[in-house]
Write a protein that holds these residues in place. Structure first.
Motif, PDB file in Angstrom:
ATOM      1  N   HIS A   5       0.826  -1.209   0.000  1.00  0.00           N
ATOM      2  CA  HIS A   5       0.000   0.000   0.000  1.00  0.00           C
ATOM      3  C   HIS A   5       0.861   1.261   0.000  1.00  0.00           C
ATOM      4  O   HIS A   5       0.519   2.249  -0.667  1.00  0.00           O
ATOM      5  CB  HIS A   5      -0.942  -0.009   1.203  1.00  0.00           C
ATOM      6  CG  HIS A   5      -2.181  -0.813   0.972  1.00  0.00           C
ATOM      7  ND1 HIS A   5      -3.260  -0.322   0.269  1.00  0.00           N
ATOM      8  CD2 HIS A   5      -2.502  -2.085   1.320  1.00  0.00           C
ATOM      9  CE1 HIS A   5      -4.199  -1.254   0.206  1.00  0.00           C
ATOM     10  NE2 HIS A   5      -3.769  -2.330   0.836  1.00  0.00           N
ATOM     11  N   ALA A   8       2.043   2.021  -3.371  1.00  0.00           N
ATOM     12  CA  ALA A   8       0.965   2.556  -4.204  1.00  0.00           C
ATOM     13  C   ALA A   8       0.631   4.012  -3.867  1.00  0.00           C
ATOM     14  O   ALA A   8      -0.252   4.605  -4.492  1.00  0.00           O
ATOM     15  CB  ALA A   8      -0.287   1.696  -4.043  1.00  0.00           C
ATOM     16  N   ASP A  10      -0.222   5.133  -0.696  1.00  0.00           N
ATOM     17  CA  ASP A  10      -1.117   5.277   0.459  1.00  0.00           C
ATOM     18  C   ASP A  10      -0.329   5.626   1.716  1.00  0.00           C
ATOM     19  O   ASP A  10       0.838   5.275   1.850  1.00  0.00           O
ATOM     20  CB  ASP A  10      -1.882   3.978   0.708  1.00  0.00           C
ATOM     21  CG  ASP A  10      -2.766   3.591  -0.463  1.00  0.00           C
ATOM     22  OD1 ASP A  10      -3.223   4.501  -1.183  1.00  0.00           O
ATOM     23  OD2 ASP A  10      -2.997   2.386  -0.667  1.00  0.00           O
ATOM     24  N   PHE A 202      -2.956  -8.307  -2.581  1.00  0.00           N
ATOM     25  CA  PHE A 202      -3.043  -6.912  -3.019  1.00  0.00           C
ATOM     26  C   PHE A 202      -3.716  -6.819  -4.383  1.00  0.00           C
ATOM     27  O   PHE A 202      -4.578  -5.952  -4.602  1.00  0.00           O
ATOM     28  CB  PHE A 202      -1.654  -6.282  -3.060  1.00  0.00           C
ATOM     29  CG  PHE A 202      -1.677  -4.807  -3.326  1.00  0.00           C
ATOM     30  CD1 PHE A 202      -2.047  -3.917  -2.329  1.00  0.00           C
ATOM     31  CD2 PHE A 202      -1.338  -4.300  -4.572  1.00  0.00           C
ATOM     32  CE1 PHE A 202      -2.078  -2.548  -2.568  1.00  0.00           C
ATOM     33  CE2 PHE A 202      -1.363  -2.940  -4.824  1.00  0.00           C
ATOM     34  CZ  PHE A 202      -1.737  -2.057  -3.817  1.00  0.00           C
ATOM     35  N   GLN A 206      -7.275  -4.977  -5.126  1.00  0.00           N
ATOM     36  CA  GLN A 206      -7.416  -3.894  -6.093  1.00  0.00           C
ATOM     37  C   GLN A 206      -8.546  -4.172  -7.081  1.00  0.00           C
ATOM     38  O   GLN A 206      -9.183  -3.246  -7.584  1.00  0.00           O
ATOM     39  CB  GLN A 206      -6.098  -3.685  -6.847  1.00  0.00           C
ATOM     40  CG  GLN A 206      -4.945  -3.215  -5.968  1.00  0.00           C
ATOM     41  CD  GLN A 206      -5.220  -1.876  -5.321  1.00  0.00           C
ATOM     42  OE1 GLN A 206      -5.514  -1.800  -4.131  1.00  0.00           O
ATOM     43  NE2 GLN A 206      -5.132  -0.803  -6.073  1.00  0.00           N
ATOM     44  N   ARG A 207      -8.794  -5.444  -7.355  1.00  0.00           N
ATOM     45  CA  ARG A 207      -9.900  -5.818  -8.250  1.00  0.00           C
ATOM     46  C   ARG A 207     -11.234  -5.874  -7.519  1.00  0.00           C
ATOM     47  O   ARG A 207     -12.287  -6.066  -8.151  1.00  0.00           O
ATOM     48  CB  ARG A 207      -9.618  -7.177  -8.900  1.00  0.00           C
ATOM     49  CG  ARG A 207      -8.439  -7.181  -9.864  1.00  0.00           C
ATOM     50  CD  ARG A 207      -8.383  -8.473 -10.648  1.00  0.00           C
ATOM     51  NE  ARG A 207      -8.103  -9.629  -9.813  1.00  0.00           N
ATOM     52  CZ  ARG A 207      -6.881 -10.135  -9.584  1.00  0.00           C
ATOM     53  NH1 ARG A 207      -5.815  -9.539 -10.124  1.00  0.00           N
ATOM     54  NH2 ARG A 207      -6.708 -11.199  -8.832  1.00  0.00           N
TER      55      ARG A 207
END
Length: 248
Positions: A5, A8, A10, A202, A206-207
């Motif tokens: 995360h 990404a 975050d 992960f 995300q999906r």
């Protein structure tokens, strides 16, 4: 998951009963804005204090991982009520406390994602892991009901059901020491790694997938149980007999 995360972009809250572990994790993350907190998922007041501290820092939470858990193993006749209470208090009610702390904020902001860590033990119906398997099955059921409850509220729910891979879970072991040795062996020889499981979780998160089976053999085993339950049960009995033979 914290690393992924952070990569990404975050900002991550790292929470542990062990302050040093939480601090070390937060310090290791790429990016900025991360923080570490101490909390015990088995304590109502501790989780309420965590909620207050996190909301004071960020004002809200977009993704919640209810990931804390403890391990046990053994047959029903060998369990104690103390073991049942401890496993359910941490593995199930710890998830409940996390949801109660952070779900109201997600509902208010009309968005968020709750990911509850169960185990393939919660789906497998396998013998000799009575308290652990039941506690994780309860997490699956909670997640299914919560998903249906929140589907029109903008909050997603996922449940993570891995099999064996190398973690520190057995540090919390209670129950039959023979089953602990079995767990240690399965972890040592697992084809899945911490990184491969984290990558799979992960990507599935995300999906927006609900049921996440991040270890390689479990999707096939889950399909076998659903589609050919008689064959699955025969294979389960054969596996259990092999374990008993090795223990003897």
């Amino acid at each position: 998951m914290a690393i992924r995360h952070a990569r990404a972009g975050d900002q991550v809250a790292c929470v542990d009963r062990d302050a040093a572990r939480a601090s070390a994790t937060a310090a290791s993350l790429p990016g900025t804005g991360h923080a570490d907190f101490v909390a015990d998922v088995g304590d109502d007041a501790s989780m309420e204090a965590l909620r207050d501290a996190v909301l004071a820092r960020w004002g809200g939470v977009d993704v919640l991982y209810n990931n804390a858990g403890i391990a046990s193993g053994g047959c029903m006749a060998a369990t104690t009520m103390d073991e049942w209470r401890r496993l359910l208090d941490i593995n199930l009610l710890g998830v409940v406390r996390g949801c109660l702390a952070f779900l109201p904020g997600m509902l208010a902001q009309k968005g968020g994602h709750i990911l509850n860590t169960a185990s393939f033990a919660g789906l497998a119906g396998a013998p000799n892991m009575m308290t652990y398997g039941v506690s994780k099955a309860a997490v699956v059921a909670l997640s299914e009901q919560l998903r249906a409850e929140l589907i029109d509220e903008g909050v997603k729910v996922s449940v993570i059901c891995p099999a064996f891979f190398q973690t520190n879970l057995l540090e919390s072991w209670q129950g039959d020491p023979r089953m602990k040795k079995f767990g240690e062996k399965m972890m040592t020889h697992a084809v899945d790694t911490l990184d491969s499981v984290a990558d799979a979780v992960f990507a599935s998160a995300q999906r927006g997938e609900f049921l996440i089976l991040p270890t390689r053999q479990e999707p096939m085993r889950w399909r076998l149980k659903r589609w050919l339950p008689g064959l699955y049960f025969r294979k389960l009995r054969a596996m259990a007999a092999g374990i008993r033979g090795k223990q003897a």
